[in-house]
Write a protein that holds these residues in place. Structure first.
Motif, PDB file in Angstrom:
ATOM      1  N   GLN A  52       6.947  36.571  93.655  1.00 46.77           N
ATOM      2  CA  GLN A  52       7.202  38.008  93.700  1.00 46.77           C
ATOM      3  C   GLN A  52       8.308  38.412  92.739  1.00 46.77           C
ATOM      4  O   GLN A  52       8.242  39.486  92.129  1.00 46.77           O
ATOM      5  CB  GLN A  52       7.569  38.443  95.125  1.00 46.77           C
ATOM      6  N   SER A  54       6.115  41.270  89.034  1.00 45.28           N
ATOM      7  CA  SER A  54       6.305  42.515  89.777  1.00 45.28           C
ATOM      8  C   SER A  54       4.982  43.102  90.252  1.00 45.28           C
ATOM      9  O   SER A  54       4.944  43.834  91.227  1.00 45.28           O
ATOM     10  CB  SER A  54       7.054  43.537  88.914  1.00 45.28           C
ATOM     11  N   ASP A  55       3.896  42.768  89.566  1.00 46.56           N
ATOM     12  CA  ASP A  55       2.576  43.267  89.938  1.00 46.56           C
ATOM     13  C   ASP A  55       1.729  42.160  90.576  1.00 46.56           C
ATOM     14  O   ASP A  55       0.539  42.054  90.331  1.00 46.56           O
ATOM     15  CB  ASP A  55       1.866  43.846  88.723  1.00 46.56           C
ATOM     16  N   ASP A 108       0.346  41.754  93.368  1.00 46.81           N
ATOM     17  CA  ASP A 108      -0.861  42.162  94.081  1.00 46.81           C
ATOM     18  C   ASP A 108      -2.026  42.472  93.137  1.00 46.81           C
ATOM     19  O   ASP A 108      -3.171  42.588  93.582  1.00 46.81           O
ATOM     20  CB  ASP A 108      -0.574  43.360  94.985  1.00 46.81           C
ATOM     21  N   LYS A 109      -1.764  42.548  91.842  1.00 47.39           N
ATOM     22  CA  LYS A 109      -2.826  42.802  90.856  1.00 47.39           C
ATOM     23  C   LYS A 109      -3.274  41.522  90.149  1.00 47.39           C
ATOM     24  O   LYS A 109      -4.149  41.558  89.296  1.00 47.39           O
ATOM     25  CB  LYS A 109      -2.349  43.831  89.841  1.00 47.39           C
ATOM     26  N   GLN A 110      -2.668  40.407  90.514  1.00 46.42           N
ATOM     27  CA  GLN A 110      -2.977  39.125  89.871  1.00 46.42           C
ATOM     28  C   GLN A 110      -4.108  38.409  90.607  1.00 46.42           C
ATOM     29  O   GLN A 110      -4.370  38.665  91.774  1.00 46.42           O
ATOM     30  CB  GLN A 110      -1.735  38.221  89.883  1.00 46.42           C
ATOM     31  N   ARG A 111      -4.761  37.507  89.888  1.00 50.37           N
ATOM     32  CA  ARG A 111      -5.712  36.578  90.491  1.00 50.37           C
ATOM     33  C   ARG A 111      -5.040  35.218  90.495  1.00 50.37           C
ATOM     34  O   ARG A 111      -4.533  34.767  89.476  1.00 50.37           O
ATOM     35  CB  ARG A 111      -6.999  36.531  89.671  1.00 50.37           C
ATOM     36  N   GLY A 161      -2.263  41.035  99.774  1.00 54.08           N
ATOM     37  CA  GLY A 161      -3.328  41.706  99.035  1.00 54.08           C
ATOM     38  C   GLY A 161      -3.645  41.081  97.695  1.00 54.08           C
ATOM     39  O   GLY A 161      -4.366  41.659  96.889  1.00 54.08           O
ATOM     40  N   VAL A 162      -3.120  39.891  97.441  1.00 51.48           N
ATOM     41  CA  VAL A 162      -3.387  39.194  96.184  1.00 51.48           C
ATOM     42  C   VAL A 162      -4.774  38.574  96.248  1.00 51.48           C
ATOM     43  O   VAL A 162      -5.194  38.042  97.283  1.00 51.48           O
ATOM     44  CB  VAL A 162      -2.321  38.096  95.937  1.00 51.48           C
ATOM     45  N   ASN A 163      -5.489  38.639  95.157  1.00 52.48           N
ATOM     46  CA  ASN A 163      -6.802  37.994  95.045  1.00 52.48           C
ATOM     47  C   ASN A 163      -6.561  36.499  94.845  1.00 52.48           C
ATOM     48  O   ASN A 163      -6.266  36.060  93.742  1.00 52.48           O
ATOM     49  CB  ASN A 163      -7.573  38.588  93.865  1.00 52.48           C
TER      50      ASN A 163
END
Length: 109
Positions: free
Chosen positions: A41, A45-46, A48-51, A76-78
């Protein structure tokens, strides 16, 4: 300064925590996984937008990876986990974390 331990030293520290202090290996695993997620984290910073792909073995290190995966999933991370090895030979702690991750609906291959 970061202290880096050898594998033997880390086993000794774990053994002292488990047998000397009475801390369960599942608690140690949970703390390690949470620390990794906090570090991720800070770095991303993003997040939750990462795979994220996690390669997990069938021993306790694999269990650590599954703890990380669970916390990322809850954020919410993929995240996808590839379990490497015979699932019938999972360590007790790894099996617990595989079960939890599956119950949450995590992507486990």
């Amino acid at each position: 300064m970061m202290l880096v331990l050898t594998a033997e030293e880390m086993r000794s520290v774990d053994n002292q925590a488990i047998n000397g202090l009475g801390i369960s290996s599942l608690v140690l695993m949970e703390n390690a996984g949470v620390a990794v997620v906090r570090m991720l984290q800070e770095e991303f910073s993003d997040l939750d937008k990462q795979r994220v792909v996690i390669l997990a073995g069938i021993g306790n290190n694999g269990g650590d990876g599954l703890v990380v995966a669970r916390h990322l999933f809850n954020l919410g991370v993929n995240v996808r986990v590839y379990l490497l090895g015979n699932e019938e030979k999972l360590s007790t702690e790894c099996a617990v974390n595989v079960g939890i991750f599956r119950k949450l609906g995590g992507d486990l291959q």
